[in-house]
Scaffold this motif. Structure first.
Motif, mmCIF file in Angstrom:
data_model
loop_
_atom_site.group_PDB
_atom_site.id
_atom_site.type_symbol
_atom_site.label_atom_id
_atom_site.label_comp_id
_atom_site.label_asym_id
_atom_site.label_seq_id
_atom_site.Cartn_x
_atom_site.Cartn_y
_atom_site.Cartn_z
ATOM 1 N N VAL A 135 37.326 73.596 -87.607
ATOM 2 C CA VAL A 135 37.637 73.397 -86.196
ATOM 3 C C VAL A 135 39.056 72.844 -86.096
ATOM 4 C CG1 VAL A 135 36.898 72.393 -84.011
ATOM 5 C CG2 VAL A 135 35.206 72.831 -85.804
ATOM 6 N N ALA A 136 39.886 73.523 -85.315
ATOM 7 C CA ALA A 136 41.270 73.089 -85.098
ATOM 8 C C ALA A 136 41.429 72.618 -83.661
ATOM 9 C CB ALA A 136 42.241 74.230 -85.378
ATOM 10 N N GLY A 137 42.071 71.479 -83.480
ATOM 11 C CA GLY A 137 42.446 70.993 -82.161
ATOM 12 C C GLY A 137 43.955 71.070 -82.023
ATOM 13 N N ILE A 138 44.433 71.703 -80.959
ATOM 14 C CA ILE A 138 45.867 71.947 -80.793
ATOM 15 C C ILE A 138 46.323 71.347 -79.474
ATOM 16 C CG2 ILE A 138 47.682 73.695 -80.765
ATOM 17 C CD1 ILE A 138 45.636 75.588 -82.094
ATOM 18 N N GLU A 139 47.281 70.447 -79.528
ATOM 19 C CA GLU A 139 47.780 69.786 -78.326
ATOM 20 C C GLU A 139 48.450 70.773 -77.380
ATOM 21 O OE1 GLU A 139 50.446 66.686 -79.406
ATOM 22 O OE2 GLU A 139 48.895 65.154 -79.365
ATOM 23 N N PRO A 140 48.268 70.595 -76.073
ATOM 24 C CA PRO A 140 48.988 71.438 -75.105
ATOM 25 C C PRO A 140 50.495 71.419 -75.311
ATOM 26 C CG PRO A 140 47.272 70.178 -73.994
ATOM 27 C CD PRO A 140 47.341 69.670 -75.409
ATOM 28 N N SER A 141 51.038 70.271 -75.712
ATOM 29 C CA SER A 141 52.493 70.184 -75.889
ATOM 30 C C SER A 141 52.978 71.090 -77.016
ATOM 31 C CB SER A 141 52.900 68.735 -76.172
ATOM 32 O OG SER A 141 52.267 68.253 -77.349
ATOM 33 N N LEU A 142 52.156 71.264 -78.066
ATOM 34 C CA LEU A 142 52.541 72.140 -79.171
ATOM 35 C C LEU A 142 52.580 73.596 -78.714
ATOM 36 C CD1 LEU A 142 53.169 72.379 -82.218
ATOM 37 C CD2 LEU A 142 50.722 72.650 -82.598
ATOM 38 N N LEU A 143 51.594 74.005 -77.924
ATOM 39 C CA LEU A 143 51.554 75.371 -77.406
ATOM 40 C C LEU A 143 52.678 75.603 -76.395
ATOM 41 C CD1 LEU A 143 47.699 75.501 -77.037
ATOM 42 C CD2 LEU A 143 49.032 76.898 -78.615
ATOM 43 N N LYS A 144 52.915 74.602 -75.561
ATOM 44 C CA LYS A 144 53.988 74.720 -74.569
ATOM 45 C C LYS A 144 55.341 74.859 -75.265
ATOM 46 C CE LYS A 144 55.880 72.309 -70.497
ATOM 47 N NZ LYS A 144 57.233 72.046 -70.993
ATOM 48 N N ASP A 145 55.540 74.064 -76.312
ATOM 49 C CA ASP A 145 56.791 74.125 -77.064
ATOM 50 C C ASP A 145 56.969 75.495 -77.704
ATOM 51 O OD1 ASP A 145 59.148 72.981 -78.347
ATOM 52 O OD2 ASP A 145 57.977 73.049 -80.191
ATOM 53 N N ALA A 146 55.884 76.033 -78.280
ATOM 54 C CA ALA A 146 55.969 77.364 -78.894
ATOM 55 C C ALA A 146 56.293 78.426 -77.849
ATOM 56 C CB ALA A 146 54.653 77.690 -79.593
ATOM 57 N N ALA A 147 55.655 78.325 -76.681
ATOM 58 C CA ALA A 147 55.907 79.308 -75.620
ATOM 59 C C ALA A 147 57.364 79.258 -75.154
ATOM 60 C CB ALA A 147 54.966 79.058 -74.444
ATOM 61 N N GLU A 148 57.873 78.049 -74.973
ATOM 62 C CA GLU A 148 59.258 77.911 -74.530
ATOM 63 C C GLU A 148 60.228 78.457 -75.571
ATOM 64 O OE1 GLU A 148 59.607 73.790 -73.670
ATOM 65 O OE2 GLU A 148 58.713 73.954 -71.661
ATOM 66 N N GLN A 149 59.932 78.220 -76.836
ATOM 67 C CA GLN A 149 60.812 78.717 -77.890
ATOM 68 C C GLN A 149 60.735 80.226 -78.028
ATOM 69 O OE1 GLN A 149 61.280 76.427 -81.481
ATOM 70 N NE2 GLN A 149 60.040 74.771 -80.651
ATOM 71 N N MET A 150 59.624 80.818 -77.579
ATOM 72 C CA MET A 150 59.506 82.275 -77.554
ATOM 73 C C MET A 150 60.192 82.872 -76.332
ATOM 74 S SD MET A 150 55.485 82.475 -78.630
ATOM 75 C CE MET A 150 55.309 84.246 -78.431
ATOM 76 N N GLY A 151 60.684 82.008 -75.428
ATOM 77 C CA GLY A 151 61.320 82.484 -74.216
ATOM 78 C C GLY A 151 60.341 82.827 -73.120
ATOM 79 N N ILE A 152 59.117 82.286 -73.227
ATOM 80 C CA ILE A 152 58.066 82.595 -72.254
ATOM 81 C C ILE A 152 58.031 81.508 -71.197
ATOM 82 C CG2 ILE A 152 55.586 82.913 -71.928
ATOM 83 C CD1 ILE A 152 55.473 83.833 -74.857
ATOM 84 N N LYS A 153 57.995 81.911 -69.952
ATOM 85 C CA LYS A 153 57.816 80.980 -68.845
ATOM 86 C C LYS A 153 56.549 81.377 -68.098
ATOM 87 C CE LYS A 153 62.785 80.211 -68.273
ATOM 88 N NZ LYS A 153 62.726 78.905 -68.949
ATOM 89 N N GLY A 154 55.836 80.357 -67.586
ATOM 90 C CA GLY A 154 54.653 80.642 -66.790
ATOM 91 C C GLY A 154 53.359 80.693 -67.573
ATOM 92 N N LEU A 155 53.366 80.251 -68.852
ATOM 93 C CA LEU A 155 52.118 80.153 -69.593
ATOM 94 C C LEU A 155 51.228 79.106 -68.929
ATOM 95 C CD1 LEU A 155 50.446 80.838 -72.157
ATOM 96 C CD2 LEU A 155 51.565 78.917 -73.258
ATOM 97 N N PHE A 156 50.028 79.479 -68.513
ATOM 98 C CA PHE A 156 49.221 78.515 -67.775
ATOM 99 C C PHE A 156 47.817 78.341 -68.310
ATOM 100 C CE2 PHE A 156 48.908 82.621 -65.692
ATOM 101 C CZ PHE A 156 47.549 82.800 -65.491
#
Length: 325
Positions: A135-156
Motif C-alpha cells: 500500500v502506497a500513500g502519496i501526498e497531494p503536494s507530490l502529485l501537484k509538483d509532478a503535474a506542474e513540472q509536466m506543464g499540466i495545469k488544472g489537475l483536480f
C-alpha cells in the motif's frame, strides 16, 4: 459521519462502536512517518490494524510512504483518505465488500490486482480472507509538483478504482519494494526518480485533467551538459539528488530527467552509478586503500552496499577485481 450501527456492518474485533472513537488516541503522523494512517472522526488510525511486514520509515523518499502487509480477514470501518492510496495485491485471493458514496460492491482481488483511492475518499471495506499487499500513500503536494513540472495545469482529481491492472505501476511498486528490502541501498536520487515515475504514471493514466498533457521534445544544451557532468564529477562522494541536477539546467525535475536521458542515453542514476564504479576501480588499484574508504569516497553508504552494486555492474566483487587488476 456514519457509524456501524447505521451501516449494518460488523465491527472490527476490539473496535469502539462509534466510528469517532479512535483506538488509543493515535498520535497524528505526517506522511512519511511511522504508519500509513486514515482519518476516523477527529482522530487517526492505521489503515491496517497489524504492524506492516516492511515499511519505508527509514527511506530517503519525500511525500511517499510504502508498507507491505499480510493482513487477516477484517473490516476497516468508515474512514477518510487524506492522501491518495494505491494498493497492489501480491499474494492470496480474497473477496472484498466496499461501501463508498452511498454505493456498495464486491470485488475479487488476486495477485496483481490494484486499487486506487484518491485523497478525499470516504469508504469502508470488509476483507473476507487473508491477503498480502503493498500500500502506497502519496501526498497531494507530490502529485501537484509532478503535474506542474509536466506543464499540466488544472489537475483536480483522480478516478476511484476498486479493481484494475496496470503493469507499469505494478513494476514501479515492486521496484520500491525491492528498495525497501535492500535497506534503500541505492540512495535518494534513485528514490526521487521512482517517486517521479510513479506520480507521472498515475497522472497520465488516471488523472482528470482540464488540459491535454503536453509533449516534450529536445535534450540538454551542450553548456548544460558540461555543467551537470562537472557537478557530478565533483560530488560523487556526496548524496546527489535530482533537485540538485535540475537546478543546474534551469528545468523542472521531470523535464530534466527526460532531457538527460535523451541527451546521454541513460538516466541520471545510471550515469552516476557508472561514474562511481569507474572511480572505485581507480581506487582499487591502490592496494593500501581500504574497501570501506573507497565506498565512502565514491558515495556509497557503506562497504556492503558498495560491494553489492560493484558486483551488479562488473560481475565480480571488489576484492576479486582488485586481485585481477
Amino acid at each position: 459521519m456514519a457509524n456501524h450501527a447505521n451501516s449494518g456492518m460488523p465491527r472490527r474485533l476490539g473496535e469502539a462502536t462509534s466510528s469517532t472513537e479512535v483506538p488509543a488516541a493515535l498520535e497524528s503522523h505526517p506522511l512519511g512517518g511511522r504508519r500509513l494512517v486514515v482519518r476516523v472522526g477527529d482522530g487517526e488510525m492505521p489503515l491496517f490494524e497489524d504492524q506492516p511486514i516492511l515499511d519505508s520509515l527509514r527511506s530517503p523518499w519525500h511525500g511517499l510512504i510504502l508498507e507491505m502487509h499480510h493482513h487477516r480477514g477484517c473490516e476497516i470501518p468508515v474512514h477518510d483518505h487524506e492522501t491518495l492510496c494505491l494498493h497492489l495485491q501480491t499474494g492470496g485471493q480474497v473477496d472484498m465488500d466496499w461501501f463508498c458514496s452511498g454505493k456498495t460492491g464486491r470485488t475479487r482481488s488476486v495477485p496483481g490486482s490494484m486499487m486506487l483511492l484518491p485523497a478525499g475518499t470516504r469508504d469502508s471495506v470488509i476483507w473476507h480472507g487473508s491477503t498480502q499487499r503493498m500500500v502506497a500513500g502519496i501526498e497531494p503536494s507530490l502529485l501537484k509538483d509532478a503535474a506542474e513540472q509536466m506543464g499540466i495545469k488544472g489537475l483536480f482529481d483522480f478516478n476511484l478504482k476498486w479493481s484494475f491492472r496496470d503493469q507499469q505501476l505494478e513494476a514501479l511498486l515492486n521496484e520500491m519494494n525491492r528498495e525497501m528490502r535492500s535497506g534503500f541501498a541505492t540512495g535518494g536520487l534513485y528514490g526521487d526518480l521512482l517517486g517521479m515515475a510513479l506520480s507521472v504514471g498515475l497522472i497520465r493514466r488516471y488523472g482528470e485533467l482540464s488540459h491535454r498533457i503536453p509533449s516534450f521534445k529536445g535534450g540538454l544544451s551542450r553548456p548544460h551538459i558540461n555543467r551537470i557532468l562537472g557537478y557530478i564529477e565533483e560530488n560523487l562522494s556526496d548524496g546527489i539528488r535530482l533537485d540538485d541536477l535540475a537546478v543546474l539546467s534551469s528545468l523542472s525535475r521531470y523535464h530534466f530527467a527526460r532531457s538527460f536521458r535523451e541527451s546521454l542515453g541513460e538516466t541520471p542514476y545510471q550515469y552516476i552509478l557508472k561514474k562511481r564504479i569507474e572511480r572505485a576501480k581507480t581506487l582499487l588499484r591502490q592496494p593500501r586503500t581500504a574497501v570501506a574508504d573507497i565506498a565512502r569516497s565514491t558515495g556509497f553508504s557503506d562497504a556492503r552496499q558498495f560491494a553489492r552494486m560493484f558486483r551488479k555492474i562488473t560481475g565480480v566483487s571488489p576484492a576479486e577485481w582488485r586481485r585481477n587488476a
